[in-house]
Design a protein around this motif. Sequence first.
Motif, short mmCIF file in Angstrom:
data_model
loop_
_atom_site.label_atom_id
_atom_site.label_comp_id
_atom_site.label_asym_id
_atom_site.label_seq_id
_atom_site.Cartn_x
_atom_site.Cartn_y
_atom_site.Cartn_z
N SER A 45 0.83 -1.21 0.00
CA SER A 45 0.00 0.00 0.00
C SER A 45 0.87 1.26 0.00
O SER A 45 0.51 2.27 -0.62
N GLN A 87 -7.61 0.32 -0.27
CA GLN A 87 -7.75 -0.94 0.46
C GLN A 87 -9.00 -0.90 1.34
O GLN A 87 -9.74 -1.87 1.44
N ASP A 173 -6.02 -1.71 -4.92
CA ASP A 173 -5.46 -2.23 -3.67
C ASP A 173 -6.46 -3.19 -3.02
O ASP A 173 -7.43 -2.76 -2.40
N GLU A 174 -6.22 -4.48 -3.20
CA GLU A 174 -7.05 -5.55 -2.63
C GLU A 174 -8.54 -5.42 -2.96
O GLU A 174 -9.39 -5.39 -2.07
MG MG Z 1 -1.92 -2.88 2.18
#
Ligand code: MG
Length: 247
Positions: A45, A87, A173-174
């Motif tokens: 991240s 995220q 991000d994810e």
């Molecule tokens: Mg992360």
Amino acid sequence: MGEEVLSIEGLHKRFGALEATRDVSLDLRAGEIHALIGPNGAGKSTLIAQIAGSLRPDAGRIHLAGRDITGLGVAARARLGLGRSFQVSSLAEPLSALRNVMIGAQARAGHSFRFWTPVARDARLVTPARKALERVHLGQRADTPVAALSHGERRQVEVACALVLEPRALLLDEPMAGLGPEGSGRLTELLETLKREVPILLIEHDMDAVFRLADRLSVLVDGHVIAHGGSDAIRRDPRVQEAYLGD
Ligand code: MG
Ligand code: ADP
């Protein structure tokens, strides 16, 4: 492989004594998904934040479509074509999917919208926001409050927020975090289609999705890229198995 869209060279970021990213270099090419994997705390991240411009690297350069963007702020990078998702989700629950995507466009583009009247601003954003929702197959849900959407649909709205300014490169991000098999299957199919239009730097813990989607992978451990290559090579790499896949 397609032409280079995004390239980062030697990115370094320190938080006090911690070196969160150490000399990280990678690139993203037209038509591909480049997955960034690694254990929690590896610096994934932090890397995305440096690429998007919310964190300043201590060293290193970032180029987007051949242009050095290292000195630019978040909004300038978004306007030049960097789209990102976060995220942790930040959708406004009572508002419609469409309104959330419009807010996402304003938040990303920054001051360029400030001098418009709300009416003019809204009129200019409705069409791109609807189009972004159609690209994530949520055209029919545009007017539904986010609170009434499934978890998977919310994740799709977040991707639409990242798409609304028509980015040249997408940083996710994810995006599958918290999704069941059905939701992650649907998002996997969506990303497979989307990458033909916009290349994706994908951080993801769902290894089935990663190995299915990624054209290339980089493995980050303790802020450093320890391995880089295609799915088969990465799966077999003993350093990767030891550092990450084995646990
Ligand atoms: Mg992360
Ligand atoms: P990942 O996304 O791979 O799980 P992060 O990039 O979030 O990892 O974090 C990498 C390391 O940097 C972690 O040790 C984390 O605690 C630390 N870190 C992240 N952001 C900050 C910050 N703003 N200040 C201090 N340490 C941070």
